[in-house]
Design an enzyme around this catalytic site. Structure first.
Site, PDB file in Angstrom:
ATOM      1  N   GLY A  33       0.834  -1.196   0.000  1.00  0.00           N
ATOM      2  CA  GLY A  33       0.000   0.000   0.000  1.00  0.00           C
ATOM      3  C   GLY A  33       0.866   1.242   0.000  1.00  0.00           C
ATOM      4  O   GLY A  33       2.084   1.181   0.215  1.00  0.00           O
ATOM      5  N   LEU A  34       0.242   2.375  -0.223  1.00  0.00           N
ATOM      6  CA  LEU A  34       0.960   3.645  -0.258  1.00  0.00           C
ATOM      7  C   LEU A  34       1.574   3.988   1.094  1.00  0.00           C
ATOM      8  O   LEU A  34       1.127   3.502   2.136  1.00  0.00           O
ATOM      9  CB  LEU A  34      -0.001   4.769  -0.670  1.00  0.00           C
ATOM     10  N   SER A  35       2.583   4.834   1.067  1.00  0.00           N
ATOM     11  CA  SER A  35       3.140   5.368   2.304  1.00  0.00           C
ATOM     12  C   SER A  35       2.032   6.105   3.052  1.00  0.00           C
ATOM     13  O   SER A  35       1.311   6.923   2.474  1.00  0.00           O
ATOM     14  CB  SER A  35       4.283   6.337   1.985  1.00  0.00           C
ATOM     15  N   GLY A  36       1.865   5.791   4.327  1.00  0.00           N
ATOM     16  CA  GLY A  36       0.824   6.443   5.109  1.00  0.00           C
ATOM     17  C   GLY A  36      -0.516   5.738   5.087  1.00  0.00           C
ATOM     18  O   GLY A  36      -1.469   6.204   5.704  1.00  0.00           O
ATOM     19  N   SER A  37      -0.590   4.603   4.387  1.00  0.00           N
ATOM     20  CA  SER A  37      -1.869   3.884   4.295  1.00  0.00           C
ATOM     21  C   SER A  37      -2.206   3.140   5.589  1.00  0.00           C
ATOM     22  O   SER A  37      -3.365   2.795   5.831  1.00  0.00           O
ATOM     23  CB  SER A  37      -1.853   2.889   3.128  1.00  0.00           C
ATOM     24  N   GLY A  38      -1.189   2.874   6.412  1.00  0.00           N
ATOM     25  CA  GLY A  38      -1.407   2.159   7.664  1.00  0.00           C
ATOM     26  C   GLY A  38      -0.714   0.816   7.730  1.00  0.00           C
ATOM     27  O   GLY A  38      -0.945   0.039   8.658  1.00  0.00           O
ATOM     28  N   LYS A  39       0.157   0.532   6.759  1.00  0.00           N
ATOM     29  CA  LYS A  39       0.848  -0.768   6.712  1.00  0.00           C
ATOM     30  C   LYS A  39       1.641  -1.046   7.982  1.00  0.00           C
ATOM     31  O   LYS A  39       1.489  -2.101   8.607  1.00  0.00           O
ATOM     32  CB  LYS A  39       1.806  -0.832   5.511  1.00  0.00           C
ATOM     33  N   SER A  40       2.521  -0.131   8.332  1.00  0.00           N
ATOM     34  CA  SER A  40       3.403  -0.361   9.484  1.00  0.00           C
ATOM     35  C   SER A  40       2.618  -0.445  10.784  1.00  0.00           C
ATOM     36  O   SER A  40       2.906  -1.279  11.646  1.00  0.00           O
ATOM     37  CB  SER A  40       4.457   0.750   9.582  1.00  0.00           C
ATOM     38  N   SER A 107       5.708  -1.920  -2.273  1.00  0.00           N
ATOM     39  CA  SER A 107       5.562  -2.882  -3.383  1.00  0.00           C
ATOM     40  C   SER A 107       4.637  -2.323  -4.466  1.00  0.00           C
ATOM     41  O   SER A 107       3.543  -2.842  -4.692  1.00  0.00           O
ATOM     42  CB  SER A 107       4.998  -4.209  -2.842  1.00  0.00           C
TER      43      SER A 107
END
Length: 202
Positions: A33-40, A107
């Site tokens: 997902g995009l940076s800031g999407s909540g992945k981490s 990715s």
């Protein structure tokens, strides 16, 4: 040089033996997902929740990897591919050790995700699309990157001047612009737990 390399993969202790020891089924959870999407945030929450339930995990976060084994890579198309190749190879090592491995990497393209899947193995690769539109991520701007990118201070920024191709057939999609953290994490847990429980071993 290649003729002098003699891998011993077939001679090492099997993944099954390690899964039996750990009483869990190994899996690579590839969160995109995009940076800031909540992945981490979700990756950390998932790791903590699985740990509480007695599972051995390893979290491979994109920023952590880029500060270590991938610290010599930039953001060109070639370097992005190499970033994912190394990350997937690292994930594969943890997989072979019976560990539930959570990967949090942007990715951005189908080609990159297919590379990761080919290295890890389709049956071991569980893709989770953390979906939040560019505008929402820019509004959150957790790391201050969107402001810099929109001001032209960062080049090849994913979703702006570098492509982000939405996954077409992820195993799971979580829309963090619709669901709050608790709901999103529960959806993730509900999907993952049946796949890693030892009873599911065949």
């Amino acid at each position: 040089m290649a003729e002098n390399i003699h891998p011993i993969f077939d001679q090492t202790l099997s993944r099954t033996s390690k899964e039996e020891l750990l009483r869990q089924r190994a899996l690579v959870i590839w969160m995109v997902g995009l940076s800031g999407s909540g992945k981490s945030t979700l990756a950390k929450g998932l790791e903590f929740a699985l740990h509480q339930r007695g599972h051995l995990t390893q979290l491979l976060d994109g920023d952590n990897l880029r500060s270590g084994i991938n610290n010599n890579l930039g953001f060109s198309e070639t370097d992005r591919m190499e970033n994912i190749r190394r990350s997937a190879e690292a994930a594969k090592l943890f997989l072979s050790a019976g560990v539930v491995t959570i990967c949090s990497l942007i990715s951005p393209t189908s080609e990159i995700r297919n590379l990761a899947k080919s290295i890890i193995g389709e049956s071991n690769y569980y893709e989770v699309y953390i979906n939040a539109p560019f505008e929402v991520c820019a509004q959150r701007d957790v790391k201050g990157l969107y402001k810099k990118a929109l001001n032209g201070e960062i080049k090849n920024f994913t979703g702006l001047d570098a492509p982000f191709e939405e996954p077409q057939n992820p195993h799971l999609e979580i829309r963090t612009y619709q669901d709050n953290y608790e709901v999103s994490l529960q959806k993730l847990l509900d999907a993952i737990l049946p796949r890693i429980t030892f009873a599911a071993l065949g």
